[in-house]
Design a protein around this motif. Structure first.
Motif, PDB file in Angstrom:
ATOM      1  N   GLN A 212      13.438  11.527 -27.625  1.00  0.00           N
ATOM      2  CA  GLN A 212      12.359  11.256 -28.575  1.00  0.00           C
ATOM      3  C   GLN A 212      12.604   9.940 -29.325  1.00  0.00           C
ATOM      4  OE1 GLN A 212      11.682  14.462 -31.322  1.00  0.00           O
ATOM      5  NE2 GLN A 212       9.901  13.503 -32.263  1.00  0.00           N
ATOM      6  N   ASP A 213      13.850   9.676 -29.691  1.00  0.00           N
ATOM      7  CA  ASP A 213      14.177   8.419 -30.376  1.00  0.00           C
ATOM      8  C   ASP A 213      13.939   7.225 -29.450  1.00  0.00           C
ATOM      9  OD1 ASP A 213      14.938   9.741 -32.711  1.00  0.00           O
ATOM     10  OD2 ASP A 213      16.993  10.015 -31.994  1.00  0.00           O
ATOM     11  N   MET A 214      14.302   7.388 -28.176  1.00  0.00           N
ATOM     12  CA  MET A 214      14.085   6.303 -27.225  1.00  0.00           C
ATOM     13  C   MET A 214      12.604   6.047 -27.040  1.00  0.00           C
ATOM     14  SD  MET A 214      15.965   4.199 -25.588  1.00  0.00           S
ATOM     15  CE  MET A 214      15.683   2.858 -24.465  1.00  0.00           C
ATOM     16  N   GLN A 215      11.805   7.112 -27.035  1.00  0.00           N
ATOM     17  CA  GLN A 215      10.362   6.952 -26.892  1.00  0.00           C
ATOM     18  C   GLN A 215       9.785   6.204 -28.085  1.00  0.00           C
ATOM     19  OE1 GLN A 215       8.643   8.000 -24.057  1.00  0.00           O
ATOM     20  NE2 GLN A 215       7.016   6.750 -24.924  1.00  0.00           N
TER      21      GLN A 215
ATOM     22  N   PHE B 258       0.834  -1.195   0.000  1.00  0.00           N
ATOM     23  CA  PHE B 258       0.000   0.000   0.000  1.00  0.00           C
ATOM     24  C   PHE B 258       0.871   1.249   0.000  1.00  0.00           C
ATOM     25  CE2 PHE B 258       0.751  -1.501   4.265  1.00  0.00           C
ATOM     26  CZ  PHE B 258       1.103  -0.365   4.986  1.00  0.00           C
ATOM     27  N   ASN B 259       0.252   2.355  -0.388  1.00  0.00           N
ATOM     28  CA  ASN B 259       0.873   3.679  -0.306  1.00  0.00           C
ATOM     29  C   ASN B 259       2.178   3.768  -1.088  1.00  0.00           C
ATOM     30  OD1 ASN B 259       0.944   6.363   0.531  1.00  0.00           O
ATOM     31  ND2 ASN B 259       2.150   5.898   2.358  1.00  0.00           N
ATOM     32  N   GLY B 260       2.080   3.581  -2.419  1.00  0.00           N
ATOM     33  CA  GLY B 260       3.266   3.670  -3.262  1.00  0.00           C
ATOM     34  C   GLY B 260       3.091   4.681  -4.382  1.00  0.00           C
ATOM     35  N   TYR B 261       3.941   4.576  -5.398  1.00  0.00           N
ATOM     36  CA  TYR B 261       3.829   5.459  -6.561  1.00  0.00           C
ATOM     37  C   TYR B 261       4.603   4.866  -7.727  1.00  0.00           C
ATOM     38  CZ  TYR B 261       8.563   7.029  -5.396  1.00  0.00           C
ATOM     39  OH  TYR B 261       9.912   7.061  -5.133  1.00  0.00           O
ATOM     40  N   LEU B 262       4.250   5.338  -8.924  1.00  0.00           N
ATOM     41  CA  LEU B 262       4.980   4.969 -10.137  1.00  0.00           C
ATOM     42  C   LEU B 262       5.128   6.210 -10.994  1.00  0.00           C
ATOM     43  CD1 LEU B 262       6.249   2.705 -11.872  1.00  0.00           C
ATOM     44  CD2 LEU B 262       4.011   2.403 -12.949  1.00  0.00           C
ATOM     45  N   ASP B 263       6.357   6.566 -11.310  1.00  0.00           N
ATOM     46  CA  ASP B 263       6.611   7.701 -12.206  1.00  0.00           C
ATOM     47  C   ASP B 263       6.543   7.215 -13.652  1.00  0.00           C
ATOM     48  OD1 ASP B 263       6.964   9.563 -10.186  1.00  0.00           O
ATOM     49  OD2 ASP B 263       9.106   9.161 -10.006  1.00  0.00           O
ATOM     50  N   VAL B 264       5.742   7.907 -14.453  1.00  0.00           N
ATOM     51  CA  VAL B 264       5.604   7.522 -15.856  1.00  0.00           C
ATOM     52  C   VAL B 264       6.034   8.684 -16.742  1.00  0.00           C
ATOM     53  CG1 VAL B 264       3.726   5.941 -15.312  1.00  0.00           C
ATOM     54  CG2 VAL B 264       3.171   8.259 -16.043  1.00  0.00           C
ATOM     55  N   GLN B 265       6.550   8.344 -17.898  1.00  0.00           N
ATOM     56  CA  GLN B 265       7.052   9.353 -18.825  1.00  0.00           C
ATOM     57  C   GLN B 265       6.127   9.469 -20.016  1.00  0.00           C
ATOM     58  OE1 GLN B 265      11.310   9.416 -19.410  1.00  0.00           O
ATOM     59  NE2 GLN B 265      11.072   9.878 -21.565  1.00  0.00           N
ATOM     60  N   LEU B 266       5.672  10.690 -20.281  1.00  0.00           N
ATOM     61  CA  LEU B 266       4.807  10.945 -21.426  1.00  0.00           C
ATOM     62  C   LEU B 266       5.659  11.118 -22.678  1.00  0.00           C
ATOM     63  CD1 LEU B 266       2.244  13.371 -19.741  1.00  0.00           C
ATOM     64  CD2 LEU B 266       2.297  10.875 -19.758  1.00  0.00           C
ATOM     65  N   GLU B 267       5.001  11.192 -23.827  1.00  0.00           N
ATOM     66  CA  GLU B 267       5.737  11.160 -25.097  1.00  0.00           C
ATOM     67  C   GLU B 267       6.665  12.352 -25.294  1.00  0.00           C
ATOM     68  OE1 GLU B 267       3.472  10.328 -28.526  1.00  0.00           O
ATOM     69  OE2 GLU B 267       2.705   8.415 -27.779  1.00  0.00           O
ATOM     70  N   ASP B 268       6.355  13.481 -24.641  1.00  0.00           N
ATOM     71  CA  ASP B 268       7.235  14.648 -24.777  1.00  0.00           C
ATOM     72  C   ASP B 268       8.313  14.697 -23.702  1.00  0.00           C
ATOM     73  OD1 ASP B 268       5.729  15.243 -22.570  1.00  0.00           O
ATOM     74  OD2 ASP B 268       5.031  17.201 -23.276  1.00  0.00           O
ATOM     75  N   GLY B 269       8.407  13.621 -22.902  1.00  0.00           N
ATOM     76  CA  GLY B 269       9.439  13.554 -21.880  1.00  0.00           C
ATOM     77  C   GLY B 269       8.990  13.975 -20.497  1.00  0.00           C
ATOM     78  N   GLU B 270       7.795  14.556 -20.374  1.00  0.00           N
ATOM     79  CA  GLU B 270       7.300  14.983 -19.061  1.00  0.00           C
ATOM     80  C   GLU B 270       7.091  13.766 -18.162  1.00  0.00           C
ATOM     81  OE1 GLU B 270       3.334  16.996 -16.972  1.00  0.00           O
ATOM     82  OE2 GLU B 270       3.665  17.246 -19.140  1.00  0.00           O
TER      83      GLU B 270
END
Length: 503
Positions: free
Chosen positions: A339-342, A114-126
């Motif tokens: 961007q290439d990695m995405q 419980f009580n966690g998080y996950l950082d995700v990366q959007l296509e523009d790097g945000e």
């Protein structure tokens, strides 16, 4: 209230802020079920992988799967969760034909993580942080097949068939906290979160997480609140969405549908909804029950789970490199832009490229073939890259043949075509099709002489100092040799025969 027309997405976001909650179910890749010893192998005849325990027969008693517990802890740790020192299972009571016990063994107020998080990366790097409410253990239900209707759903069907092979397969349900602040990017955040979670699950080795096979599926909860409001609106829950694209489409459609209902003066009904792949729409399922309707109570036949802290720390220390960390490392090693990695990630090519480099190919060559010729073939054939009948080792061999000068790019594409067509490995295709580059001066010299004789005007320009015109003669030789000539050596021979020095 039935809404036949949606408001535009822009209009919906102008007046409302979306709030999402994502519930992802992951089937664990254990050999046996969560509470009995029945096999979890796919493809067996219906109802052949069952026993008194998973069929809910009187007198049968469950025994918890230790690997299931371990997998749940690994997932919790990877999601930055706290791991419970003591938790237990509960009975979630409701009748449904594909639940032979008439209750589901799950966890209610005492999840293992419980009580966690996950950082995700959007296509523009945000980077967008998704807060995790809980990850809890439970069991899957059986499978219902509705026969005789036009839609495959129970409405209009003449009868239903039930297969209990899947009943009791271990599940981990990962539930986010309300996701706010994403605004117009909410559907993109939902897709990115599920994609990142899928990569994480695969990296942990606890499940293949193949959404198209039902090994991972997402329930998309969505509500809207007027701009400036602080109280969440009534939510809908779109059930069992089974692809990344569909997660995004379901969230987008529900934003537009909710806004249309609210703008027309209607009220949102708290309900489950079905997603339709053909047009991206959702339709009503059933009124959503509240937790109290399930009459949760502690499972009396299972002892509590109390993971030793030393064991938890051992599992933490043994976690593999997590996907986002790995991607950042690879991007730096490969020297490519974000961007290439995405793009590589979106194509599902990261692991294929890594495997190709491990087989001996330079990273640049591995990326070139997987993201070029092979990506085009996958797109044309409607398959994923990893479904193509070619291995990373075979791609590495193609790259080696190009590097050694035995193939040029044109011939290499033909070799890949042959491998995909089932003509054998790259060397067999080269031999079978006679595709090796011709670099023998004797054979090339004859072709060069013919090209000069047939293009006298161009030859005169070259003699006059216009060396760039040699490209036309090189092209003529390449055509005559079906693209198998060594272009660099051809140019050298042309200039030698015309008595011209380059530069």
């Amino acid at each position: 209230m039935t809404v036949t027309e949606l408001v535009s997405y822009e209009a919906a976001l102008a007046g409302y802020d979306p709030v999402m909650g994502l519930e992802v179910h992951v089937e664990l890749g254990t050999r046996t079920k969560m509470f009995c010893g029945c096999s979890t192998e796919l493809g067996a005849e219906p109802n052949t992988q069952t026993c008194p325990t998973c069929l809910g027969m009187p007198g049968s008693l469950p025994v918890v799967n230790a690997i299931g517990i371990e997998s749940a802890i690994k997932i919790g740790l990877a999601l930055n969760c706290e791991i419970a020192e003591w938790c237990r299972f509960a009975r979630k009571n409701y009748f449904y034909p594909d639940m032979p016990k008439n209750f589901q063994t799950s966890q209610y107020d005492e999840p293992i993580a419980f009580n966690g998080y996950l950082d995700v990366q959007l296509e523009d790097g945000e980077i967008f942080r998704v807060e995790i409410e809980r990850a809890h253990m439970e069991e899957d239900t059986g499978k219902s097949t509705h026969v005789g209707g036009a839609t495959g759903r129970i409405q209009g069907a003449s009868h239903s068939l039930l297969d209990y092979n899947r009943a009791g397969i271990p599940l981990i349900e990962i539930v986010t906290k309300p996701i706010t602040g994403a605004g117009e990017r909410a559907p993109e955040v939902a897709k990115a979160y599920v994609a990142e979670l899928r990569e994480l699950i695969r990296a942990l080795g606890v499940s293949e997480a193949r959404m198209e096979m039902g090994q991972m599926r997402c329930d998309v909860n969505l509500s809207l609140m007027p701009k400036g409001a602080t109280v969440f609106g009534t939510r809908s829950e779109t059930k069992n969405v089974n692809s990344l694209r569909s997660v995004e489409r379901a969230a987008r459609f529900e934003i537009q549908r909710h806004a249309a209902v609210l703008e027309s003066g209607g009220k949102i009904v708290q309900e489950t909804r079905h997603f339709h792949e053909d047009d991206g729409s959702t339709t009503s399922g059933r009124i959503k029950d509240n937790a109290e309707d399930y009459r949760y109570f502690p499972e009396p036949d299972l002892v509590p789970v109390a993971p030793a802290r030393a064991w938890v720390e051992e599992l933490r220390a043994a976690l593999p490199e997590l996907p986002r960390v790995r991607r950042n490392r690879l991007r730096e090693e490969w020297g490519i832009a974000e961007q290439d990695m995405q793009s590589i990630l979106n194509a599902g090519a990261v692991d294929l490229i890594v495997a190709t480099t491990e087989a001996g190919a330079p990273a640049e060559a591995a990326r070139k073939w997987w993201m070029g010729e092979l990506a085009r073939n996958a797109n044309d054939s409607g398959r994923a890259l990893d479904e193509l009948p070619i291995t990373p080792a075979q791609v590495a061999r193609v790259a080696a043949l190009v590097s050694s000068g035995d193939l040029n790019d044109k011939l290499a594409r033909q070799v890949i075509e042959g491998v995909l067509a089932g003509e054998g490995d790259p060397d067999a295709v080269v031999a079978g099709r006679g595709l090796k580059v011709v670099s023998d001066d004797g054979a090339l010299g004859t072709a060069v002489d013919e090209a000069i004789a047939q293009n006298a005007a161009i030859a005169d320009k070259i003699r006059g100092g216009k060396v760039a015109a040699a490209g036309a003669l090189v092209g003529a030789v390449m055509k005559a040799t079906r693209g198998q000539a060594d272009a660099g050596r051809v140019k050298e021979l042309i200039l030698e025969k015309l008595g011209v020095t380059e530069g």
